[in-house]
Design a protein around this motif. Structure first.
Motif, PDB file in Angstrom:
ATOM      1  N   ALA A 258       0.817  -1.219  -0.056  1.00  7.97           N
ATOM      2  CA  ALA A 258       0.009   0.179   0.046  1.00  7.97           C
ATOM      3  C   ALA A 258       0.850   1.460   0.147  1.00  7.97           C
ATOM      4  CB  ALA A 258      -1.006  -0.090   1.407  1.00  7.97           C
ATOM      5  N   SER A 259       2.117   1.229   0.567  1.00  6.21           N
ATOM      6  CA  SER A 259       2.912   2.445   0.597  1.00  6.21           C
ATOM      7  C   SER A 259       3.989   2.719  -0.320  1.00  6.21           C
ATOM      8  CB  SER A 259       3.472   2.248   2.129  1.00  6.21           C
ATOM      9  OG  SER A 259       2.834   2.446   3.014  1.00  6.21           O
ATOM     10  N   ASP A 260       4.011   2.000  -1.711  1.00  6.60           N
ATOM     11  CA  ASP A 260       5.067   1.972  -2.653  1.00  6.60           C
ATOM     12  C   ASP A 260       4.366   2.819  -3.753  1.00  6.60           C
ATOM     13  OD1 ASP A 260       3.352   0.097  -3.502  1.00  6.60           O
ATOM     14  OD2 ASP A 260       5.137  -1.326  -4.218  1.00  6.60           O
ATOM     15  N   GLY A 261       3.398   3.817  -3.667  1.00  6.64           N
ATOM     16  CA  GLY A 261       3.021   4.339  -4.873  1.00  6.64           C
ATOM     17  C   GLY A 261       3.672   5.413  -5.604  1.00  6.64           C
ATOM     18  N   PHE A 262       4.800   4.831  -6.006  1.00  2.00           N
ATOM     19  CA  PHE A 262       5.823   5.867  -6.762  1.00  2.00           C
ATOM     20  C   PHE A 262       5.111   6.402  -7.795  1.00  2.00           C
ATOM     21  CE2 PHE A 262       8.849   2.906  -4.584  1.00  2.00           C
ATOM     22  CZ  PHE A 262       9.679   4.135  -3.763  1.00  2.00           C
ATOM     23  N   SER A 263       5.364   7.838  -8.242  1.00  2.00           N
ATOM     24  CA  SER A 263       4.836   8.318  -9.427  1.00  2.00           C
ATOM     25  C   SER A 263       5.040   7.722 -10.733  1.00  2.00           C
ATOM     26  CB  SER A 263       5.295   9.997  -9.508  1.00  2.00           C
ATOM     27  OG  SER A 263       4.956  10.571  -8.355  1.00  2.00           O
ATOM     28  N   GLU A 264       4.354   7.500 -11.579  1.00  2.00           N
ATOM     29  CA  GLU A 264       4.417   6.831 -12.902  1.00  2.00           C
ATOM     30  C   GLU A 264       4.033   7.942 -13.937  1.00  2.00           C
ATOM     31  OE1 GLU A 264       2.102   3.391 -12.809  1.00  2.00           O
ATOM     32  OE2 GLU A 264       3.180   2.477 -11.019  1.00  2.00           O
ATOM     33  N   LYS A 265       4.488   7.762 -15.002  1.00  2.00           N
ATOM     34  CA  LYS A 265       4.268   8.691 -16.273  1.00  2.00           C
ATOM     35  C   LYS A 265       2.878   8.427 -16.705  1.00  2.00           C
ATOM     36  CE  LYS A 265       5.466   5.517 -20.169  1.00  2.00           C
ATOM     37  NZ  LYS A 265       6.295   5.546 -21.270  1.00  2.00           N
ATOM     38  N   ASP A 266       2.472   9.767 -16.915  1.00  2.00           N
ATOM     39  CA  ASP A 266       0.903   9.739 -17.325  1.00  2.00           C
ATOM     40  C   ASP A 266       0.841  11.083 -18.177  1.00  2.00           C
ATOM     41  OD1 ASP A 266      -1.822   9.172 -18.028  1.00  2.00           O
ATOM     42  OD2 ASP A 266      -2.380   9.703 -15.798  1.00  2.00           O
ATOM     43  N   GLY A 267       1.898  11.423 -19.179  1.00  2.00           N
ATOM     44  CA  GLY A 267       1.821  12.281 -20.200  1.00  2.00           C
ATOM     45  C   GLY A 267       2.768  13.373 -19.564  1.00  2.00           C
ATOM     46  N   GLU A 268       3.520  13.316 -18.554  1.00  2.00           N
ATOM     47  CA  GLU A 268       4.085  14.272 -18.360  1.00  2.00           C
ATOM     48  C   GLU A 268       5.571  14.310 -19.045  1.00  2.00           C
ATOM     49  OE1 GLU A 268       2.170  12.901 -14.555  1.00  2.00           O
ATOM     50  OE2 GLU A 268       3.266  11.766 -16.190  1.00  2.00           O
ATOM     51  N   GLU A 269       6.147  15.522 -19.197  1.00  2.00           N
ATOM     52  CA  GLU A 269       7.526  15.602 -19.633  1.00  2.00           C
ATOM     53  C   GLU A 269       8.429  15.361 -18.637  1.00  2.00           C
ATOM     54  OE1 GLU A 269       7.540  19.440 -21.982  1.00  2.00           O
ATOM     55  OE2 GLU A 269       6.446  18.519 -23.628  1.00  2.00           O
ATOM     56  N   ILE A 270       9.427  14.565 -18.644  1.00  7.05           N
ATOM     57  CA  ILE A 270      10.284  13.950 -17.421  1.00  7.05           C
ATOM     58  C   ILE A 270      11.820  14.189 -18.260  1.00  7.05           C
ATOM     59  CG2 ILE A 270      10.989  12.243 -15.973  1.00  7.05           C
ATOM     60  CD1 ILE A 270       8.171  11.016 -16.296  1.00  7.05           C
ATOM     61  N   LEU A 271      12.662  14.921 -17.511  1.00 10.44           N
ATOM     62  CA  LEU A 271      14.013  14.801 -17.891  1.00 10.44           C
ATOM     63  C   LEU A 271      14.587  13.903 -16.799  1.00 10.44           C
ATOM     64  CD1 LEU A 271      16.513  16.174 -18.900  1.00 10.44           C
ATOM     65  CD2 LEU A 271      16.466  17.767 -17.007  1.00 10.44           C
ATOM     66  N   LYS A 272      15.471  12.856 -17.379  1.00  9.52           N
ATOM     67  CA  LYS A 272      16.086  11.634 -16.640  1.00  9.52           C
ATOM     68  C   LYS A 272      17.614  11.481 -17.141  1.00  9.52           C
ATOM     69  CE  LYS A 272      14.416   7.386 -17.303  1.00  9.52           C
ATOM     70  NZ  LYS A 272      13.430   6.212 -16.948  1.00  9.52           N
ATOM     71  N   PHE A 273      18.379  11.005 -16.185  1.00  6.84           N
ATOM     72  CA  PHE A 273      19.592  10.681 -16.480  1.00  6.84           C
ATOM     73  C   PHE A 273      20.144   9.369 -15.868  1.00  6.84           C
ATOM     74  CE2 PHE A 273      24.126  10.324 -14.792  1.00  6.84           C
ATOM     75  CZ  PHE A 273      24.774  10.531 -15.985  1.00  6.84           C
ATOM     76  N   THR A 274      20.329   8.565 -16.627  1.00  9.28           N
ATOM     77  CA  THR A 274      20.494   7.159 -16.293  1.00  9.28           C
ATOM     78  C   THR A 274      22.114   6.586 -16.504  1.00  9.28           C
ATOM     79  OG1 THR A 274      20.467   6.330 -18.422  1.00  9.28           O
ATOM     80  CG2 THR A 274      18.406   6.315 -17.097  1.00  9.28           C
ATOM     81  N   GLY A 275      22.516   5.569 -15.715  1.00 11.64           N
ATOM     82  CA  GLY A 275      23.890   5.262 -15.638  1.00 11.64           C
ATOM     83  C   GLY A 275      23.999   3.784 -15.287  1.00 11.64           C
ATOM     84  N   LYS A 276      25.081   3.225 -15.792  1.00  6.78           N
ATOM     85  CA  LYS A 276      25.538   2.008 -15.163  1.00  6.78           C
ATOM     86  C   LYS A 276      26.997   1.864 -15.113  1.00  6.78           C
ATOM     87  CE  LYS A 276      21.914  -0.411 -18.284  1.00  6.78           C
ATOM     88  NZ  LYS A 276      21.628  -1.132 -19.453  1.00  6.78           N
ATOM     89  N   MET A 277      27.181   1.227 -13.932  1.00  9.46           N
ATOM     90  CA  MET A 277      28.693   1.127 -13.646  1.00  9.46           C
ATOM     91  C   MET A 277      28.900   0.180 -12.526  1.00  9.46           C
ATOM     92  SD  MET A 277      31.413   4.158 -12.255  1.00  9.46           S
ATOM     93  CE  MET A 277      31.214   4.919 -13.806  1.00  9.46           C
ATOM     94  N   GLY A 278      29.905  -0.768 -12.770  1.00 12.08           N
ATOM     95  CA  GLY A 278      30.356  -1.746 -11.593  1.00 12.08           C
ATOM     96  C   GLY A 278      29.045  -2.766 -11.425  1.00 12.08           C
ATOM     97  N   GLY A 279      28.068  -3.116 -12.169  1.00  6.71           N
ATOM     98  CA  GLY A 279      26.988  -3.736 -11.874  1.00  6.71           C
ATOM     99  C   GLY A 279      25.782  -3.178 -11.244  1.00  6.71           C
ATOM    100  N   ILE A 280      25.923  -1.757 -11.116  1.00  6.13           N
ATOM    101  CA  ILE A 280      24.936  -0.973 -10.530  1.00  6.13           C
ATOM    102  C   ILE A 280      24.201  -0.138 -11.564  1.00  6.13           C
ATOM    103  CG2 ILE A 280      24.415   0.771  -8.791  1.00  6.13           C
ATOM    104  CD1 ILE A 280      25.293  -1.512  -7.416  1.00  6.13           C
ATOM    105  N   GLU A 281      23.072  -0.135 -11.737  1.00  4.38           N
ATOM    106  CA  GLU A 281      22.153   0.541 -12.581  1.00  4.38           C
ATOM    107  C   GLU A 281      21.352   1.589 -11.680  1.00  4.38           C
ATOM    108  OE1 GLU A 281      18.654   0.191 -15.875  1.00  4.38           O
ATOM    109  OE2 GLU A 281      19.429  -1.512 -15.014  1.00  4.38           O
ATOM    110  N   ALA A 282      21.342   2.961 -12.207  1.00  5.57           N
ATOM    111  CA  ALA A 282      20.886   3.835 -11.394  1.00  5.57           C
ATOM    112  C   ALA A 282      20.295   5.183 -12.205  1.00  5.57           C
ATOM    113  CB  ALA A 282      21.811   4.638 -10.484  1.00  5.57           C
ATOM    114  N   ALA A 283      19.366   5.674 -11.783  1.00  2.17           N
ATOM    115  CA  ALA A 283      18.608   6.784 -12.324  1.00  2.17           C
ATOM    116  C   ALA A 283      18.086   7.776 -11.621  1.00  2.17           C
ATOM    117  CB  ALA A 283      17.274   6.254 -13.453  1.00  2.17           C
ATOM    118  N   ILE A 284      18.187   9.127 -12.137  1.00  2.00           N
ATOM    119  CA  ILE A 284      17.615  10.362 -11.367  1.00  2.00           C
ATOM    120  C   ILE A 284      16.733  11.027 -12.530  1.00  2.00           C
ATOM    121  CG2 ILE A 284      19.659  11.795 -11.863  1.00  2.00           C
ATOM    122  CD1 ILE A 284      19.014  12.833  -8.948  1.00  2.00           C
ATOM    123  N   SER A 285      15.426  11.471 -11.885  1.00  2.34           N
ATOM    124  CA  SER A 285      14.654  12.383 -12.798  1.00  2.34           C
ATOM    125  C   SER A 285      13.769  13.323 -12.237  1.00  2.34           C
ATOM    126  CB  SER A 285      13.689  11.182 -13.485  1.00  2.34           C
ATOM    127  OG  SER A 285      12.791  10.823 -12.426  1.00  2.34           O
TER     128      SER A 285
END
Length: 357
Positions: free
Chosen positions: A122-149
């Motif tokens: 019930a408490s993991d209601g992260f925002s999901e795309k629904d027509g918004e314009e989103i700026l996002k940076f993604t990266g992969k290094m040493g087996g770690i995948e990360a993103a910030i938006s």
């Protein structure tokens, strides 16, 4: 999927010596339903993607998606096809290599894209795309995948709610973290749509395989509402059968739990499940059988305390070349409900022609 090669001289956004690749893909459906749609309906999605290889391993890409909103036939005024349908265009620009990427437009929020919780928390209601314009940076290094938006707010063109996600593995264990800050509430001007949640949420999960079983433990905390969820989910294959179960401890509602049994062998598949979330139970039995390479028949029944189930039966025939024909009959618990069962079957009798390319 069809691909067309054009010279880069014809593509201003991707200037360069090499040719750019244009990809066209999409889907379309047209059908008739005697209950929910009130007659004939049609919709289509078409996506155009242009990509260009740059120097030093980088690639630039531009995607434009066109969605034709549903057109319905109306008998009320004898005017035929309703003219209320419209085109909605979604744009995504990205520049990326094997390690990093910068994306703008129709892309998923960072936390939602990398979060993997336990069923029905019930408490993991992260925002999901629904027509918004989103700026996002993604990266992969040493087996770690990360993103910030962050979404770009239409009224001010400033960045809105920051969202972060990361996943990785260590030995036999997988792990992940997701976080979104408290953001601006939805409004008619800032471009934030129905799946946007302005609340501050933190989530953590760990997964592993043990003695043939897949196990996941997850925790989510809604810092704004002051609620949290802690859950565990297990699945275990036994030959052609896969058994699953989950349990979620909730701080502000009844605990949730569920069990499922899935069977798949040759042309036959059957799924049975029972879930109880916040005191509301859902039980179902669904199955399908491939008569031959082209024809599949299916049937199912779902009993849901929230009146989101029903019974259905039907058949789907593969016409080849990405085309298929569907005939089904559904008896929904709630009149007019058109999204229940394994494939979101419609209430009433439906015949539908589909095409994907």
């Amino acid at each position: 999927m069809k691909k067309i090669l054009l010279s880069s001289a014809a593509i201003v956004a991707f200037a360069g010596a090499a040719s750019a690749e244009i990809t066209l893909s999409g889907s379309a459906t047209v059908g008739y339903n005697d209950d929910h749609e009130g007659g004939v309906y049609a919709d289509a999605d078409i996506d155009f993607t242009a990509s260009q290889e740059l120097n030093n391993g980088w690639t630039a890409a531009l995607s434009y998606g066109i969605e034709l909103e549903q057109l319905e036939y109306s008998d009320d005024d004898g005017m035929g096809i309703d003219q209320g349908g419209s085109f909605d265009g979604n744009v995504l620009f990205s520049i990326s290599n094997d390690m990093y990427g910068l994306h703008y437009g129709d892309t998923e929020f960072a936390a939602a894209s990398l979060w993997s919780g336990v069923s029905d928390m019930a408490s993991d209601g992260f925002s999901e795309k629904d027509g918004e314009e989103i700026l996002k940076f993604t990266g992969k290094m040493g087996g770690i995948e990360a993103a910030i938006s962050a979404p770009v707010l239409n009224d001010s063109q400033e960045l809105g709610q920051m969202s972060f996600g990361a996943t990785g593995s260590f030995g036999n264990f997988g792990f992940g973290v997701a976080y979104q800050e408290e953001g601006e509430a939805m409004s008619a001007t800032n471009g934030l749509e129905g799946d946007y949640n302005e609340e501050e949420i933190l989530g953590l999960f760990v997964s592993t395989d043990l003695a043939g079983a897949s196990i996941k433990v997850a925790y989510a905390s809604n810092e704004t509402a002051g609620t949290d969820s802690t859950g565990i989910e297990v699945s275990y294959p036994i030959g052609d059968v896969s058994v699953g179960a989950f349990y979620v401890s909730e701080s502000d509602q009844d605990d949730g739990f569920g069990v499922s049994v899935d069977y798949a062998s040759g042309p036959a598949s059957v799924s049975a499940f029972y879930n109880e979330v916040d005191g509301a139970a859902e039980v179902g039995l669904e199955g399908s059988y491939a008569v031959n390479d082209d024809l599949t028949v299916f049937a199912g029944y779902i009993d849901d305390d929230n009146l989101e189930g029903g019974a259905y039966i039907g058949a789907e025939y593969d016409l080849g070349g990405g085309a298929s024909f569907l005939a089904s009959y559904g008896d929904a618990d709630e009149e007019g409900d058109d999204e229940f069962g394994a494939k979101d079957y419609k209430d009433g009798m439906t015949v539908q022609l589909g095409l994907s390319f």
